[in-house]
Design a protein around this motif. Structure first.
Motif, PDB file in Angstrom:
ATOM      1  N   SER A   1      86.321  97.766  52.382  1.00 45.68           N
ATOM      2  CA  SER A   1      86.596  97.114  51.134  1.00 45.68           C
ATOM      3  C   SER A   1      86.062  97.326  49.539  1.00 45.68           C
ATOM      4  CB  SER A   1      84.641  96.668  51.313  1.00 45.68           C
ATOM      5  OG  SER A   1      83.764  97.072  51.593  1.00 45.68           O
ATOM      6  N   ALA A   2      86.155  99.649  49.944  1.00 49.18           N
ATOM      7  CA  ALA A   2      86.257  99.419  48.017  1.00 49.18           C
ATOM      8  C   ALA A   2      86.630 101.063  48.599  1.00 49.18           C
ATOM      9  CB  ALA A   2      84.677  99.522  47.456  1.00 49.18           C
ATOM     10  N   THR A   3      86.978 100.927  47.115  1.00 51.58           N
ATOM     11  CA  THR A   3      87.035 102.931  47.066  1.00 51.58           C
ATOM     12  C   THR A   3      86.194 103.455  45.959  1.00 51.58           C
ATOM     13  OG1 THR A   3      88.556 102.969  45.496  1.00 51.58           O
ATOM     14  CG2 THR A   3      89.779 102.991  48.592  1.00 51.58           C
ATOM     15  N   PRO A   4      85.971 104.413  46.310  1.00 49.60           N
ATOM     16  CA  PRO A   4      86.138 105.126  46.613  1.00 49.60           C
ATOM     17  C   PRO A   4      85.480 105.490  48.131  1.00 49.60           C
ATOM     18  CG  PRO A   4      84.686 106.521  44.833  1.00 49.60           C
ATOM     19  CD  PRO A   4      84.754 105.518  44.743  1.00 49.60           C
ATOM     20  N   ILE A   5      85.681 106.543  48.961  1.00 49.35           N
ATOM     21  CA  ILE A   5      85.169 106.672  50.621  1.00 49.35           C
ATOM     22  C   ILE A   5      85.435 107.855  51.039  1.00 49.35           C
ATOM     23  CG2 ILE A   5      87.495 105.980  51.769  1.00 49.35           C
ATOM     24  CD1 ILE A   5      85.489 104.964  53.660  1.00 49.35           C
ATOM     25  N   GLU A   6      84.649 108.397  51.074  1.00 49.24           N
ATOM     26  CA  GLU A   6      84.659 109.933  51.629  1.00 49.24           C
ATOM     27  C   GLU A   6      85.425 110.222  52.588  1.00 49.24           C
ATOM     28  OE1 GLU A   6      80.740 111.119  52.158  1.00 49.24           O
ATOM     29  OE2 GLU A   6      79.775 111.272  49.768  1.00 49.24           O
ATOM     30  N   LEU A   7      85.426 110.866  53.325  1.00 47.38           N
ATOM     31  CA  LEU A   7      86.602 111.439  54.704  1.00 47.38           C
ATOM     32  C   LEU A   7      85.807 111.445  55.310  1.00 47.38           C
ATOM     33  CD1 LEU A   7      89.411 112.522  55.060  1.00 47.38           C
ATOM     34  CD2 LEU A   7      88.660 114.648  54.185  1.00 47.38           C
TER      35      LEU A   7
ATOM     36  N   GLY B   1      83.000 115.686  51.977  1.00 49.26           N
ATOM     37  CA  GLY B   1      82.543 114.526  50.484  1.00 49.26           C
ATOM     38  C   GLY B   1      83.842 114.256  50.193  1.00 49.26           C
ATOM     39  N   ARG B   2      84.654 114.513  50.431  1.00 53.26           N
ATOM     40  CA  ARG B   2      86.144 114.368  48.843  1.00 53.26           C
ATOM     41  C   ARG B   2      85.807 113.186  49.078  1.00 53.26           C
ATOM     42  NH1 ARG B   2      90.443 113.695  46.959  1.00 53.26           N
ATOM     43  NH2 ARG B   2      91.451 115.462  46.474  1.00 53.26           N
ATOM     44  N   LYS B   3      86.304 112.801  48.281  1.00 52.48           N
ATOM     45  CA  LYS B   3      86.120 110.584  47.178  1.00 52.48           C
ATOM     46  C   LYS B   3      87.373 110.641  48.016  1.00 52.48           C
ATOM     47  CE  LYS B   3      82.092 110.696  46.021  1.00 52.48           C
ATOM     48  NZ  LYS B   3      81.416 110.370  47.065  1.00 52.48           N
ATOM     49  N   LEU B   4      88.326 109.884  48.301  1.00 49.41           N
ATOM     50  CA  LEU B   4      89.564 108.856  48.374  1.00 49.41           C
ATOM     51  C   LEU B   4      89.656 107.947  47.700  1.00 49.41           C
ATOM     52  CD1 LEU B   4      89.587 109.524  52.700  1.00 49.41           C
ATOM     53  CD2 LEU B   4      90.326 111.371  50.924  1.00 49.41           C
ATOM     54  N   THR B   5      90.126 107.831  47.683  1.00 47.87           N
ATOM     55  CA  THR B   5      91.413 106.243  47.032  1.00 47.87           C
ATOM     56  C   THR B   5      92.313 105.802  47.626  1.00 47.87           C
ATOM     57  OG1 THR B   5      92.555 107.177  45.450  1.00 47.87           O
ATOM     58  CG2 THR B   5      90.495 107.130  44.543  1.00 47.87           C
TER      59      THR B   5
ATOM     60  N   THR C   1      98.097 109.832  61.651  1.00 46.73           N
ATOM     61  CA  THR C   1      98.166 109.459  60.112  1.00 46.73           C
ATOM     62  C   THR C   1      97.818 108.577  59.432  1.00 46.73           C
ATOM     63  OG1 THR C   1      99.877 111.084  60.207  1.00 46.73           O
ATOM     64  CG2 THR C   1      99.293 109.857  57.791  1.00 46.73           C
ATOM     65  N   ILE C   2      96.454 107.928  58.967  1.00 51.18           N
ATOM     66  CA  ILE C   2      95.516 106.835  58.042  1.00 51.18           C
ATOM     67  C   ILE C   2      96.307 106.979  56.855  1.00 51.18           C
ATOM     68  CG2 ILE C   2      94.655 105.876  60.608  1.00 51.18           C
ATOM     69  CD1 ILE C   2      91.874 107.641  58.766  1.00 51.18           C
ATOM     70  N   VAL C   3      96.674 105.841  56.278  1.00 53.37           N
ATOM     71  CA  VAL C   3      96.686 105.369  54.536  1.00 53.37           C
ATOM     72  C   VAL C   3      95.413 104.815  54.164  1.00 53.37           C
ATOM     73  CG1 VAL C   3      97.903 104.617  52.503  1.00 53.37           C
ATOM     74  CG2 VAL C   3      98.491 106.200  55.071  1.00 53.37           C
ATOM     75  N   VAL C   4      94.462 104.554  53.421  1.00 52.30           N
ATOM     76  CA  VAL C   4      93.399 103.800  53.191  1.00 52.30           C
ATOM     77  C   VAL C   4      94.342 102.960  51.841  1.00 52.30           C
ATOM     78  CG1 VAL C   4      92.083 104.074  50.289  1.00 52.30           C
ATOM     79  CG2 VAL C   4      92.135 106.388  51.798  1.00 52.30           C
ATOM     80  N   LYS C   5      93.270 101.757  52.308  1.00 50.26           N
ATOM     81  CA  LYS C   5      94.050 100.392  51.515  1.00 50.26           C
ATOM     82  C   LYS C   5      92.900  99.676  51.088  1.00 50.26           C
ATOM     83  CE  LYS C   5      97.205  96.869  52.732  1.00 50.26           C
ATOM     84  NZ  LYS C   5      98.465  96.138  52.792  1.00 50.26           N
ATOM     85  N   VAL C   6      93.222  99.230  50.227  1.00 51.98           N
ATOM     86  CA  VAL C   6      91.705  98.367  49.380  1.00 51.98           C
ATOM     87  C   VAL C   6      92.404  96.922  49.587  1.00 51.98           C
ATOM     88  CG1 VAL C   6      90.559  98.185  47.631  1.00 51.98           C
ATOM     89  CG2 VAL C   6      90.981 100.155  48.089  1.00 51.98           C
TER      90      VAL C   6
END
Length: 75
Positions: free
Chosen positions: A13-19, A55-59, A70-75
């Protein structure tokens, strides 16, 4: 049937999200504890590079690989 070698988009729903959260949310880890252990032990790749910070922030567009998936961050 999806191709396992192709990255699977995971909508957040929103970024950033933690790893750590993204591994669990995306279904690559069964629990937060499993996600933390995998990251700590260097078993997780972020954009094809080993990442050991839970805690690495993903975008959007970041690619996470664990256990051959493998997965990819999608907003």
């Amino acid at each position: 049937m999806p191709n396992p070698s192709e990255p699977r988009p995971v909508v957040v729903s929103a970024t950033p999200i933690e790893l750590c959260q993204f591994l669990k949310f995306g279904g690559l880890a069964d629990s937060g504890g499993e996600a933390k252990r995998a990251i700590r032990d260097g078993e997780v790749l972020l954009n094809d590079v080993v990442e050991t910070r839970k805690g690495r922030k993903l975008t959007a567009g970041d690619r996470v690989t664990f256990s051959g998936q493998t997965i990819v961050v999608k907003v």
